[in-house]
Design an enzyme around this catalytic site. Sequence first.
Site, PDB file in Angstrom:
ATOM      1  N   GLU A  43      32.924 -54.413 -65.821  1.00  0.00           N
ATOM      2  CA  GLU A  43      33.717 -53.183 -65.805  1.00  0.00           C
ATOM      3  C   GLU A  43      33.054 -52.102 -64.950  1.00  0.00           C
ATOM      4  OE1 GLU A  43      35.890 -50.160 -69.003  1.00  0.00           O
ATOM      5  OE2 GLU A  43      34.105 -51.271 -69.615  1.00  0.00           O
ATOM      6  N   LYS A 116      43.793 -50.244 -68.022  1.00  0.00           N
ATOM      7  CA  LYS A 116      43.247 -50.306 -69.384  1.00  0.00           C
ATOM      8  C   LYS A 116      44.112 -49.494 -70.347  1.00  0.00           C
ATOM      9  CE  LYS A 116      38.763 -49.648 -71.719  1.00  0.00           C
ATOM     10  NZ  LYS A 116      37.342 -49.296 -71.454  1.00  0.00           N
ATOM     11  N   CYS A 153      37.477 -54.293 -71.530  1.00  0.00           N
ATOM     12  CA  CYS A 153      36.525 -53.787 -72.509  1.00  0.00           C
ATOM     13  C   CYS A 153      37.134 -53.442 -73.867  1.00  0.00           C
ATOM     14  CB  CYS A 153      35.767 -52.588 -71.934  1.00  0.00           C
ATOM     15  SG  CYS A 153      34.211 -52.234 -72.809  1.00  0.00           S
TER      16      CYS A 153
END
Length: 294
Positions: A43, A116, A153
């Site tokens: 990431e 995300k 994540c």
Amino acid sequence: MKELNIGFLQLHNTADTKRNIERLTEEIRDLAKRGAELIVLQELHNSLYFCQVEDVNNFDLAEPIPGPSTELYGALAKECGVVLVTSLFEKRTPGLYHNTAVVFEKDGTIAGKYRKMHIPDDPAYYEKFYFTPGDLGFHPINTSVGRLGVLVCWDQWYPEAARLMALQGADILIYPTAIGYESSDTPEEQERQREAWTTVMRGHAVANGLPVIAVNRFGHEEDPSGQTNGIQFWGSSFVAGPQGELLYRACNDDEESTIVSIDIDHSEQVRRWWPFLRDRRIENYGDITKRFID
């Protein structure tokens, strides 16, 4: 049996963004020479993990998509003939930014992107200051090596995200990640957190009958504010099979450049043994869209 050679890079970043990108370029070329067909990066790999502090100057790290990084990584994917999963700080327009995974096809074109969706806000992880939640939904990205269910994540803690990718035909679940130890926690608590991180994603593999790839940063990064002792990213990147079996787990105390082969066709056999999708009681799941059920 359809084998896919997956390469990943677990690296320690520095404040020298140019050098970080140079190292990534060198390592991607090396993985390709060693036979990787799909390469996954960690990431926000171009820079330090800047979310340890709330600083408006850090928005200068963001760039448009398409932009300089997509041009660079697209050319690299084409040169190496690989499918490449990257993680970028996207500037959509002034005042609107995303944490965005961009996937490149072997010909260098952008196969797709994912913004995300779940954004954390914890000490040393002030991501809500920087990132607007994604608006592209949970949709796999079609590539020449399969349909990639790319998440990022904090998304990894949510079974709903993994399930929605699986229900749309994802062949693999992929999680670029930046997560580490808080220095004030005891060693026992640190280990519980690392194991929970691994376990929840192995659970996604089992529940959906899909391989999972998680690629985490490694190394210590200082807190620029000095309010904490910084983050020790715990590495431990791994590849799990569709029954949650660990095919490979990287160390937690060094960088790694690794290739892991997986059998893509094995997922179908596992789903025949364990037909979880068949037995879902979808007519009774309406309440899942509620925040809480009183």
